[in-house]
Design an enzyme around this catalytic site. Structure first.
Site, short mmCIF file in Angstrom:
data_model
loop_
_atom_site.label_atom_id
_atom_site.label_comp_id
_atom_site.label_asym_id
_atom_site.label_seq_id
_atom_site.Cartn_x
_atom_site.Cartn_y
_atom_site.Cartn_z
N GLY A 1 0.73 -1.09 -0.22
CA GLY A 1 -0.11 0.21 0.42
C GLY A 1 0.72 1.02 -0.34
N CYS B 1 -2.21 -5.61 -9.00
CA CYS B 1 -2.71 -3.90 -9.03
C CYS B 1 -2.46 -3.24 -10.12
CB CYS B 1 -1.80 -3.17 -8.62
SG CYS B 1 0.49 -2.81 -9.02
#
Length: 493
Positions: free
Chosen positions: A200, A251
């Protein structure tokens, strides 16, 4: 600030791991290329043989994605990476050029801190371990607590395989007492030489602010543009296969679709034919409020879940066989949840007039979130593809392929990677798909080719040429003189 006893224990564990890793790395640094390659081959086989076991373990522990797809990710991280690096020189002398007198020597960076996310835990550990060992480095993993068991199981498999060929203990290890203080100690310790951070935004920022050199990646939020000349059936298939792969936790996967007014209806019809569900406007409000929380962050409850379950959790009715949920979107940023990253089978859907408007919209989406990461275009118009390659703020522009597997190099010629650099625009130190070459320094040995007298002689020759040129009326243009002088200088040197 008060530190609990358990945190003190975790910090001490990290210090012990670093001490052992540093010793192991010094020994690995003495290995030749053949020894290193044997080590990498053995570790690859061990991980590949356990790819299904590790996939099931990760899916069960995290609740993210589909174990069947995680098998493929583990295969790519092991055998796929191995096929790319098996003949690559990464230790000792890399190249020698007798003509220029330049020799390049690989220098390991030392002890690497490998930060691992919960979305791709086993595959990322395999991938980073192979890169570290291939370059004569040691690596210590900091696991995401929600994937601790599967990460530790992967590390144990790697350790056993490495031990069988004499790899020093501690070359690959993992924090068992996971805590924020432990991770901070790993990143900031004086004997940690590089951080390889995948996760993150907060974690990546912490890595860059640690004071230790770091390679981190930013969030993905890649749009997919279906241009008017695209093969619509193929484009939709690629997008759906990509967005449903492991339930969208990669992602690089598509986060929104951009279509033109001229092909909108045909695209919608094809999406429906292939199993996508277009969420009605009223239900889309509920879905958006569930997917993106009031603080603007992605709801972790939706990550890696199948489309029908996401619909159920959002309180809307969704067909049991829906592959992806699609909601029409018109804006970007706050108040427009479908313009943001959604690590699950949910897509925003935009309509534009032409490719120029599509380009502007894609840039707005990316600059709001996902700059430097990935963009996909489906088109047969090479001129338009080229325009997007020049205009779009990404490090990977994928053409006529799904974003998820295209971005990580499974369906493209990009290096197979589970750490995708986003360049300076995305807050990363590199725009590469991280490979072994990102984990070594290069020592350059340069032999003298010229001396001071030669340089002065060249300078005097150039001065004479300038005088001659200026004396000729046909060369009165100063710009032309400068151009000619530059060419003469290049020739003389």
């Amino acid at each position: 600030m008060y530190i609990e006893d358990k945190d003190l224990a975790s910090i001490q564990e990290v210090r012990n791991l670093i001490r052992t890793a540093k010793k192991a790395q010094k020994e690995l640094a003495q290995w030749n290329q053949e020894q290193i390659d044997t080590l990498v081959k053995v570790v690859t086989k061990a991980c590949y043989d356990k790819r299904e076991y590790l996939a099931k373990l990760a899916a069960q522990e995290t609740g993210f994605g589909r174990w069947e797809d995680k098998v493929l990710k583990n295969a790519l991280a092991s055998q796929g990476v191995y096929e790319e690096i098996k003949h690559q020189r990464t230790v000792g002398i890399l190249s020698e050029d007798a003509k220029t007198g330049l020799t390049e020597v690989a220098v390991p960076v030392g002890v690497i801190a490998g930060l691992i996310p919960s979305t791709n835990p086993t595959s990322t550990v395999i991938y980073k371990a192979l890169l570290a060992l291939k370059t004569g480095n040691s690596i210590i993993f900091s696991p995401h607590p929600n994937a601790l068991k599967s990460i530790e199981a992967t590390v144990e498999i790697i350790q056993e395989a490495a031990k069988s060929v004499g790899c020093p203990p501690g070359a690959v290890s993992s924090i068992h007492r996971v805590s924020i203080p432990a991770t901070n100690e790993l990143m900031r310790h004086k004997d940690t030489n590089l951080i390889l951070a995948t996760g993150g935004t907060a974690m990546v920022r912490a890595a860059y602010s640690s004071g230790t050199p770091a390679i981190g990646v930013g969030p993905g939020n890649g749009p997919a543009y279906i241009e008017s000349t695209a093969d619509i059936s193929h484009a939709v298939q690629q997008i759906l296969d990509s967005k449903t792969f492991d339930n969208g936790v990669i992602c690089a996967s598509e986060q929104s679709v951009i279509v033109e007014e001229s092909n909108k209806e045909a695209v919608i019809a094809e999406f429906k034919r292939q199993g996508a569900y277009f969420v009605p406007a009223e239900d889309a409000k509920k879905l958006g409020a569930f997917v993106i929380q009031p603080n603007g962050m992605m709801n972790p409850k939706m990550v890696g879940k199948p489309a029908p379950l996401i619909g159920e959790m959002a309180g809307i009715s969704v067909p049991a066989d829906a592959r992806v949920l699609i909601a029409e979107e018109t804006g970007v940023g706050k108040g427009h949840p479908f313009s943001l990253e959604k690590l699950g089978p949910v897509l925003g859907f935009y309509t534009v007039k032409d490719w120029e408007e599509a380009s502007d919209l894609a840039n707005r989406i990316l600059n709001n979130e996902g700059a430097g990461h990935t963009f996909a275009i489906h088109s047969q118009n090479q001129d338009i593809i080229r325009e997007f390659s020049l205009r779009t703020p990404v490090s990977r522009l994928l053409v006529n392929t799904g974003s998820a597997l295209g971005g990580v190099g499974a369906t493209t010629a990009l290096f197979p990677s589970f750490t995708l650099g986003c360049g300076a625009i995305g807050g990363s130190s590199t725009s590469d798909n991280i490979s072994p070459m990102n984990l070594i320094n290069i020592r350059r040995i340069a032999s003298g080719q010229r001396n001071l007298a030669d340089l002065r002689k060249t300078e005097n020759q150039v001065v004479e040429v300038v005088k001659e040129l200026k004396s000729e009326s046909s060369f009165s243009d100063e710009a032309l003189i400068e151009t000619l002088v530059a060419k003469v200088l290049e020739k003389l040197t």
